[in-house]
Design an enzyme around this catalytic site. Sequence first.
Site, PDB file in Angstrom:
ATOM      1  N   LYS A  22       0.848  -1.215   0.000  1.00 49.09           N
ATOM      2  CA  LYS A  22       0.000   0.000   0.000  1.00 49.09           C
ATOM      3  C   LYS A  22       0.871   1.248   0.000  1.00 49.09           C
ATOM      4  O   LYS A  22       0.630   2.189  -0.748  1.00 49.09           O
ATOM      5  CB  LYS A  22      -0.879   0.004   1.244  1.00 49.09           C
ATOM      6  CG  LYS A  22      -1.577   1.332   1.517  1.00 49.09           C
ATOM      7  CD  LYS A  22      -2.467   1.315   2.738  1.00 49.09           C
ATOM      8  CE  LYS A  22      -1.742   1.568   4.016  1.00 49.09           C
ATOM      9  NZ  LYS A  22      -1.462   2.989   4.311  1.00 49.09           N
ATOM     10  N   ASN A  23       1.928   1.241   0.827  1.00 47.93           N
ATOM     11  CA  ASN A  23       2.718   2.465   1.010  1.00 47.93           C
ATOM     12  C   ASN A  23       3.742   2.696  -0.086  1.00 47.93           C
ATOM     13  O   ASN A  23       4.447   3.704  -0.067  1.00 47.93           O
ATOM     14  CB  ASN A  23       3.356   2.469   2.403  1.00 47.93           C
ATOM     15  CG  ASN A  23       2.287   2.616   3.483  1.00 47.93           C
ATOM     16  OD1 ASN A  23       1.135   2.942   3.182  1.00 47.93           O
ATOM     17  ND2 ASN A  23       2.644   2.359   4.713  1.00 47.93           N
ATOM     18  N   ARG A  92      -5.369  11.193   4.446  1.00 46.07           N
ATOM     19  CA  ARG A  92      -4.463  12.307   4.608  1.00 46.07           C
ATOM     20  C   ARG A  92      -3.175  12.151   3.801  1.00 46.07           C
ATOM     21  O   ARG A  92      -2.550  13.122   3.427  1.00 46.07           O
ATOM     22  CB  ARG A  92      -4.158  12.536   6.065  1.00 46.07           C
ATOM     23  CG  ARG A  92      -3.664  11.291   6.795  1.00 46.07           C
ATOM     24  CD  ARG A  92      -3.018  11.632   8.053  1.00 46.07           C
ATOM     25  NE  ARG A  92      -2.150  12.745   7.899  1.00 46.07           N
ATOM     26  CZ  ARG A  92      -0.975  12.723   7.273  1.00 46.07           C
ATOM     27  NH1 ARG A  92      -0.592  11.612   6.699  1.00 46.07           N
ATOM     28  NH2 ARG A  92      -0.239  13.791   7.189  1.00 46.07           N
ATOM     29  N   CYS A 116      -5.381  12.322  12.662  1.00 50.87           N
ATOM     30  CA  CYS A 116      -6.125  11.047  12.608  1.00 50.87           C
ATOM     31  C   CYS A 116      -5.894  10.352  13.948  1.00 50.87           C
ATOM     32  O   CYS A 116      -5.330  10.936  14.876  1.00 50.87           O
ATOM     33  CB  CYS A 116      -5.621  10.196  11.440  1.00 50.87           C
ATOM     34  SG  CYS A 116      -3.930   9.652  11.669  1.00 50.87           S
ATOM     35  N   ARG A 121      -0.321  14.574  12.574  1.00 55.39           N
ATOM     36  CA  ARG A 121       0.079  14.412  11.164  1.00 55.39           C
ATOM     37  C   ARG A 121       0.333  15.760  10.472  1.00 55.39           C
ATOM     38  O   ARG A 121      -0.317  16.115   9.497  1.00 55.39           O
ATOM     39  CB  ARG A 121      -0.963  13.603  10.392  1.00 55.39           C
ATOM     40  CG  ARG A 121      -1.424  12.327  11.049  1.00 55.39           C
ATOM     41  CD  ARG A 121      -0.350  11.284  11.240  1.00 55.39           C
ATOM     42  NE  ARG A 121       0.175  10.712  10.025  1.00 55.39           N
ATOM     43  CZ  ARG A 121      -0.351   9.638   9.409  1.00 55.39           C
ATOM     44  NH1 ARG A 121      -1.431   9.095   9.885  1.00 55.39           N
ATOM     45  NH2 ARG A 121       0.186   9.150   8.306  1.00 55.39           N
ATOM     46  N   ILE A 123       2.192  18.718   8.134  1.00 56.28           N
ATOM     47  CA  ILE A 123       2.840  18.609   6.815  1.00 56.28           C
ATOM     48  C   ILE A 123       3.869  19.727   6.619  1.00 56.28           C
ATOM     49  O   ILE A 123       4.205  20.090   5.487  1.00 56.28           O
ATOM     50  CB  ILE A 123       1.793  18.634   5.675  1.00 56.28           C
ATOM     51  CG1 ILE A 123       0.948  19.913   5.709  1.00 56.28           C
ATOM     52  CG2 ILE A 123       0.891  17.412   5.724  1.00 56.28           C
ATOM     53  CD1 ILE A 123       0.114  20.108   4.448  1.00 56.28           C
ATOM     54  N   ASP A 124       4.398  20.250   7.732  1.00 61.47           N
ATOM     55  CA  ASP A 124       5.364  21.359   7.645  1.00 61.47           C
ATOM     56  C   ASP A 124       6.610  20.983   6.832  1.00 61.47           C
ATOM     57  O   ASP A 124       7.135  21.799   6.080  1.00 61.47           O
ATOM     58  CB  ASP A 124       5.754  21.830   9.050  1.00 61.47           C
ATOM     59  CG  ASP A 124       6.282  20.689   9.911  1.00 61.47           C
ATOM     60  OD1 ASP A 124       5.577  19.668  10.054  1.00 61.47           O
ATOM     61  OD2 ASP A 124       7.420  20.784  10.403  1.00 61.47           O
ATOM     62  N   ASP A 306       4.413   0.746  11.872  1.00 63.02           N
ATOM     63  CA  ASP A 306       3.186   0.114  11.367  1.00 63.02           C
ATOM     64  C   ASP A 306       3.030  -1.309  11.868  1.00 63.02           C
ATOM     65  O   ASP A 306       1.953  -1.898  11.722  1.00 63.02           O
ATOM     66  CB  ASP A 306       3.153   0.138   9.837  1.00 63.02           C
ATOM     67  CG  ASP A 306       3.061   1.560   9.317  1.00 63.02           C
ATOM     68  OD1 ASP A 306       3.357   1.771   8.136  1.00 63.02           O
ATOM     69  OD2 ASP A 306       2.720   2.456  10.107  1.00 63.02           O
ATOM     70  N   ARG A 398      -8.508  -0.618   4.774  1.00 60.22           N
ATOM     71  CA  ARG A 398      -7.662   0.428   4.160  1.00 60.22           C
ATOM     72  C   ARG A 398      -6.265  -0.116   3.870  1.00 60.22           C
ATOM     73  O   ARG A 398      -5.583   0.366   2.976  1.00 60.22           O
ATOM     74  CB  ARG A 398      -7.526   1.622   5.110  1.00 60.22           C
ATOM     75  CG  ARG A 398      -8.810   2.373   5.339  1.00 60.22           C
ATOM     76  CD  ARG A 398      -8.571   3.650   6.094  1.00 60.22           C
ATOM     77  NE  ARG A 398      -7.618   4.509   5.397  1.00 60.22           N
ATOM     78  CZ  ARG A 398      -7.301   5.737   5.806  1.00 60.22           C
ATOM     79  NH1 ARG A 398      -7.842   6.210   6.918  1.00 60.22           N
ATOM     80  NH2 ARG A 398      -6.450   6.475   5.131  1.00 60.22           N
TER      81      ARG A 398
HETATM   82  C1  EPZ Z   1       4.029   7.043   6.058  1.00 58.56           C
HETATM   83  O1  EPZ Z   1       3.223   8.068   6.625  1.00 58.56           O
HETATM   84  C2  EPZ Z   1       3.127   5.815   5.969  1.00 58.56           C
HETATM   85  N1  EPZ Z   1       2.005   6.105   5.082  1.00 58.56           N
HETATM   86  C3  EPZ Z   1       2.611   5.463   7.360  1.00 58.56           C
HETATM   87  O2  EPZ Z   1       1.831   4.275   7.228  1.00 58.56           O
HETATM   88  C4  EPZ Z   1       3.820   5.163   8.245  1.00 58.56           C
HETATM   89  O3  EPZ Z   1       3.368   4.887   9.558  1.00 58.56           O
HETATM   90  C5  EPZ Z   1       4.760   6.373   8.265  1.00 58.56           C
HETATM   91  O4  EPZ Z   1       5.139   6.724   6.917  1.00 58.56           O
HETATM   92  C6  EPZ Z   1       6.036   6.096   9.061  1.00 58.56           C
HETATM   93  O5  EPZ Z   1       6.692   4.992   8.511  1.00 58.56           O
HETATM   94  C7  EPZ Z   1       2.204   6.037   3.739  1.00 58.56           C
HETATM   95  O6  EPZ Z   1       3.302   5.778   3.274  1.00 58.56           O
HETATM   96  C8  EPZ Z   1       1.003   6.289   2.884  1.00 58.56           C
HETATM   97  P1  EPZ Z   1       6.021  10.462   8.191  1.00 58.56           P
HETATM   98  P2  EPZ Z   1       3.783   9.600   6.658  1.00 58.56           P
HETATM   99  O7  EPZ Z   1       5.887  11.713   7.415  1.00 58.56           O
HETATM  100  O8  EPZ Z   1       4.527   9.882   5.421  1.00 58.56           O
HETATM  101  C9  EPZ Z   1       6.096  13.736  11.584  1.00 58.56           C
HETATM  102  C10 EPZ Z   1       0.066   2.835   7.680  1.00 58.56           C
HETATM  103  O9  EPZ Z   1      -0.342   2.323   8.733  1.00 58.56           O
HETATM  104  N2  EPZ Z   1       5.989  14.712  10.492  1.00 58.56           N
HETATM  105  O10 EPZ Z   1       7.260   9.653   8.070  1.00 58.56           O
HETATM  106  O11 EPZ Z   1       2.654  10.478   7.024  1.00 58.56           O
HETATM  107  C11 EPZ Z   1       4.766  13.010  11.788  1.00 58.56           C
HETATM  108  O12 EPZ Z   1       3.921  13.775  12.611  1.00 58.56           O
HETATM  109  C12 EPZ Z   1       0.455   4.289   7.651  1.00 58.56           C
HETATM  110  O13 EPZ Z   1       0.204   2.218   6.593  1.00 58.56           O
HETATM  111  C13 EPZ Z   1       6.149  16.073  10.768  1.00 58.56           C
HETATM  112  O14 EPZ Z   1       6.363  16.461  11.904  1.00 58.56           O
HETATM  113  O15 EPZ Z   1       4.788   9.496   7.882  1.00 58.56           O
HETATM  114  C14 EPZ Z   1       5.184  11.727  12.438  1.00 58.56           C
HETATM  115  O16 EPZ Z   1       5.318  11.939  13.832  1.00 58.56           O
HETATM  116  C15 EPZ Z   1       0.204   4.996   8.980  1.00 58.56           C
HETATM  117  N3  EPZ Z   1       6.032  16.966   9.754  1.00 58.56           N
HETATM  118  C16 EPZ Z   1       6.562  11.449  11.838  1.00 58.56           C
HETATM  119  O17 EPZ Z   1       6.997  12.679  11.239  1.00 58.56           O
HETATM  120  C17 EPZ Z   1       5.793  16.578   8.459  1.00 58.56           C
HETATM  121  O18 EPZ Z   1       5.727  17.446   7.564  1.00 58.56           O
HETATM  122  C18 EPZ Z   1       6.557  10.373  10.763  1.00 58.56           C
HETATM  123  O19 EPZ Z   1       5.708  10.819   9.736  1.00 58.56           O
HETATM  124  C19 EPZ Z   1       5.638  15.196   8.198  1.00 58.56           C
HETATM  125  C20 EPZ Z   1       5.749  14.279   9.219  1.00 58.56           C
END
Ligand code: EPZ
Length: 419
Positions: A22-23, A92, A116, A121, A123-124, A306, A398
Amino acid sequence: MERIVIAGGTPLQGTVKIHGAKNAALPIIAACLLTDEPCTLRSMPTLTDIDVMRHILQSFGAECEWVEDSLNIHAERLHSHTIPEALMREMRSSVIIMGPLLARHGKVSASYPGGCAIGSRPIDLHIKGLEALGAKVSEEGRGYITAEAKQLVGADIHLDYPSVGATENIMMAATLAQGETLIRNAAKEPEIIDVQDILNVMGADIAGAGTGQIRIRGVEKLRGAEYTIIPDRIAAGTILLGAVITQGQVTVKPVIPEHLEPLLAKIREMGAKVTIAGNSVTVVCDYRPKAVDALRTLPHPGFPTDLQAPMLAALCVAQGTSVLTETVFESRFKHVDELRRMGAMVKVEGRSAIIRGVERLTGAVVAATDLRAGAALVLAGLAAEGITIVEQVHHIDRGYVDLDSTFRALGGRVERLGW
Ligand code: EPZ
């Protein structure tokens, strides 16, 4: 409201096929927006999240149709640059459309995805990366942001945190930027390598995915591609934990074994036997698994967040006490309350869960709060005495293709009841 009903206590036995990741599928669908030529993506998982992405691409005017387990995508002409708010809220991670659309179209609008069940989550890091490439990002009110750039320009970007989505967004946007981009402290997840690989098949010039540093040299145009995505390491790991929690024997294939290493190391620590043969992995657990004294989720190659909930479920029946610390998301323990209803002895203190293993869980009516938490409850039901009913199963769908029939094929007494 569909529910999954489980009569626990049967050790799982057998082999199951693993669907595409999926990811990897989600960012790779977004990558197809970078070209006006047709793309064919193979081994795509039939998940609700994939359908959300399909509907978003169709809302832009792109073709995006299933042919068996392949997705045919053709983003020849795009007549919109706004990600529909309802679809953004539903998933998201559609934020990873921003980079490709900005690079292709010069403009993209999206509503803030919002939090969520597992965290706020933000997106900064995505926004900072796109601004570093020359995008002008403005907030239009109503929670909408717009990014614009006549021409993106390569930049040297250091991520404060190795965010998976931000790495993918910046990498995709940089493929059509003028000059060279360097992403430092980039995420190293295997799915990032898959995104790099398809982009290079499309004519991009990228190197370094999987290391902390990714170099992208911008090109004029990208062409269409035919591509098969990698197997889902999280679905595979979840199913292998089924062998641990029920003291059974399960084989998963196809997988890329090295993608599972962080989990396999822990499964070995729990006393189960792991066998790797080509693209298959087998786990045999002949007796009650042992506790693991300290487990922390970390960015890859650390233990994946995950698999935290599925692993926590297995530790609930382990011999001894385990401490599991969730360092990636700030509130990813919502499954603990539900597991406690099944007799699990778990205490959450801040970002750590202390799990005192019990001999037996007991069946109960529980509710999934996110996709991985839902999978953890199904695992617990497979090991519990009596009947477990898991509600809110739409969360599970999902991220897992037919998880109930997968466990049924392994001898689990699992039924999905819908009304
Ligand atoms: C991806 O989410 C995956 N989703 C998530 O899988 C997975 O848990 C996550 O990476 C970590 O491995 C997809 O690939 C679609 P991150 P993502 O940005 O990209 C912080 C599942 O169960 N952060 O690496 O959203 C954030 O808050 C899902 O399949 C910021 O602070 O994860 C978090 O604490 C859930 N600012 C940490 O980084 C930002 O701009 C990791 O988030 C972005 C993220």
